[in-house]
Design an enzyme around this catalytic site. Structure first.
Site, PDB file in Angstrom:
ATOM      1  CD  GLU A  88      15.889 -13.818   4.170  1.00  0.00           C
ATOM      2  OE1 GLU A  88      14.986 -14.213   4.948  1.00  0.00           O
ATOM      3  OE2 GLU A  88      16.631 -12.854   4.433  1.00  0.00           O
ATOM      4  CG  ASP A 133      -1.972   0.995   1.278  1.00  0.00           C
ATOM      5  OD1 ASP A 133      -2.835   0.928   0.400  1.00  0.00           O
ATOM      6  OD2 ASP A 133      -1.973   1.870   2.177  1.00  0.00           O
TER       7      ASP A 133
END
Ligand code: BGC
Length: 551
Positions: A264, A213
């Protein structure tokens, strides 16, 4: 249920997001499982087979975090929990498992520009003195004028009025949205670190991606004296990254850190920026593989139903995707704008907020035209290379609820503009699931926003039974889209009038859209879907078709 939908689990494709059809759920208005009038997470889980039958690849879940709902949940109290009215973390895990079982990914909304004023950090900041470390997590400043009674700068809130609010000891804090949404200080390492923890928290739980956002607003130039910026509009921004508030170059350092964390995971978590940037190359910066990876383009959502406009937007955004290496994004409706079935039934250039203030009466909405164009635009969009973001209820052909009584309005825009704009509640009215149950099957009690009587025939159950319904049209289009999906390119087919857009995707997948009054002959091949009936084998006005041909 159709055998084609009996998937279990997800495809292992790490690039799943590049051409996904993503369905946005505004959770408080989707389905209520516990009779409090507010949609919730178990309500969504119970509709997993509905989502599966729709044929979408992913769900984007608007904020479901604890919130006082000063801005529909975009005022977050705690980034690592579920609003108790919407469920628990276990309910969240249940929803994620149900979606994954149905072959649907889950993207969650993350709101990093601001928290709510009930967030523990903001409470600490208010309790701490000026200059304290607790205040440094947000943006506090002394006022101006002889007694500090004027705001620190002329910055304006997106929802109306000053972007600064004064606290008891005389200091002011910044909020680019409502006063209940204090902006974080992204120069503060503690803020940066904490959000990395939040990304890990949800990624560890198994979410597939994030919708970020106000990505364009997080980095700010807070050096003194604060520079003047007398408009809240992020679109009015220089294209060199030097605006004090929006689309600053610095913001990309934050997203480079985020990308390392997202990478990751296996597969890497996807991210899409809500980024209002002044030019296509500036927007492409958010979408780089070293950044968030994808960025919304709101151009279609802001466009009139006009062939030149659509054609230019498509060409520009495909070129932009080429700049960043990301795929394009397309969106016609969201929780922030008037639904596209209504927009297209109004005269071009109409002021939507003035129309809402008139209760939807002036000018009059032509719903037949609006829906025909909405279906055509959707079919056109779904044929484009890249991902398409759909908003709950558009598959039912819902129109804007333009005549909500003032007494029920929730959007802070209503109060902040001195009741000059009604805001966004009209596209957030709870979905109709059946025609005959109380509250159209959304809840057994009065929903948080009232539903109009005309929702009945547009309910899921009513449309399930009608092969010509908008719902069945969406299902067919989304199912075909999966089958036809091809390389992320298109070639324009020339030789038509200017009010016809015709392109072909690799594999002979033609998309033809007729914006004009004269019927259009379709190319040779199999007409696999049309957005409305053909007339004597030709494509009439405001209608689109897909044709599979040899070339
Ligand atoms: C969201 C809005 C919200 C605002 C502030 C947006 O761009 O889509 O619904 O009001 O951010 O968080």
């Amino acid at each position: 249920m159709n055998a084609e939908f009996h998937q279990t689990g997800l495809s292992p494709d790490a690039d799943w997001w590049r051409q996904a059809a993503v369905y946005q759920i505004y959770p408080r208005s989707f389905a209520d499982s516990n009779a409090d009038g507010l949609g919730d997470l178990p309500g969504i889980t119970a509709k997993a087979s509905y989502l599966q039958s729709l044929g979408i690849e992913a769900v984007w879940l608007s904020p479901f975090y604890p919130s006082a709902l000063a801005d529909g949940g975009y005022d977050v109290d705690d980034y690592r929990d579920v609003d108790p009215r919407l469920g628990t973390l276990e309910d969240f895990d249940g929803l994620l498992a149900a979606l994954h079982h149905a072959g649907i990914r889950l993207i969650v909304d993350i709101v990093p520009n601001h928290s709510s004023n009930r967030h523990v950090w903001f409470r600490e900041a208010l309790a701490a003195p000026p200059g304290s470390a607790a205040r440094e997590r947000y943006i506090f400043r002394d006022g101006t004028g002889p007694d500090g009674s004027q705001p620190p700068s002329d910055w304006l809130s997106h929802f109306g009025g000053s972007a600064w609010t004064q606290v008891a000891d005389g200091q002011w804090y910044l909020h680019l949205f409502s006063p209940e949404q204090p902006d974080f200080n992204w120069d503060n390492p503690e803020v940066r670190e904490d959000f990395l923890g939040t990304l890990r928290f949800w990624s560890d739980r198994g979410v597939d991606g994030f919708r970020v956002d106000v990505a364009h607003g997080m980095a700010k130039d807070l050096s003194e004296p604060l520079r003047s910026r007398p408009t809240p509009d992020p679109r009015i921004t220089p294209d060199d990254g030097t605006d004090p508030l929006f689309d600053r170059d610095d913001v990309h350092r934050i997203f480079a850190e985020w990308r390392k964390v997202l990478n990751e995971y296996d597969p890497p978590r996807a991210a899409v920026a809500e980024a209002w940037a002044p030019t296509a190359p500036r927007r492409a910066l958010y979408a780089r593989p070293t950044g968030l990876g994808q960025a919304f383009n709101f151009d279609l959502l802001e466009a009139n139903w006009e062939p030149e406009t659509f054609g230019t937007i498509i060409a520009t955004n495909l070129a932009e995707a080429g700049l960043s290496g990301a795929s394009s994004t397309w969106v016609l409706s969201s929780h922030d704008v008037v639904r596209h079935a209504s927009r297209y039934g109004l005269p071009p250039g109409v002021d939507f907020q003035a129309w809402l203030l008139s209760g939807g009466s002036s000018p009059a909405e032509d719903r037949n035209v609006g829906l025909a164009r909405a279906r055509a635009a959707t079919l056109l969009m779904l044929a484009l290379p890249g991902s398409s973001y759909l908003y709950q209820g558009e598959e039912l052909g819902l129109f804007e609820v333009a005549d909500l009584p003032e007494s029920v309005l929730q959007d802070p825009i209503w109060a902040r503009t001195g009741q000059r704009e009604k805001g966004r509640d009209g596209c957030r009215v709870p979905l109709p699931w059946t025609a005959d149950a109380p509250f159209f099957g959304f809840s057994t009690t009065q929903p948080h926003l009232p539903q109009p009587a005309w929702f009945g025939p547009l309910s899921v159950a009513s449309q399930d039974a009608d092969p010509g319904s908008t719902l069945q049209f969406y299902r067919r289009a989304l199912r075909l889209r999966r089958k036809l999906r091809s390389a992320e390119t298109l070639s324009w087919v020339q030789g038509h009038r200017p009010d016809v857009l015709h392109f072909v995707r690799p594999g002979g997948w033609h998309s033809i859209s007729n914006f004009g009054p004269e019927p259009v002959a379709l190319p040779e091949g199999e007409v696999v879907i049309t957005s409305g009936p053909l007339v004597k084998g030709t494509l009439p006005v405001d209608t689109a078709a897909w044709v599979i041909a040899d070339s």
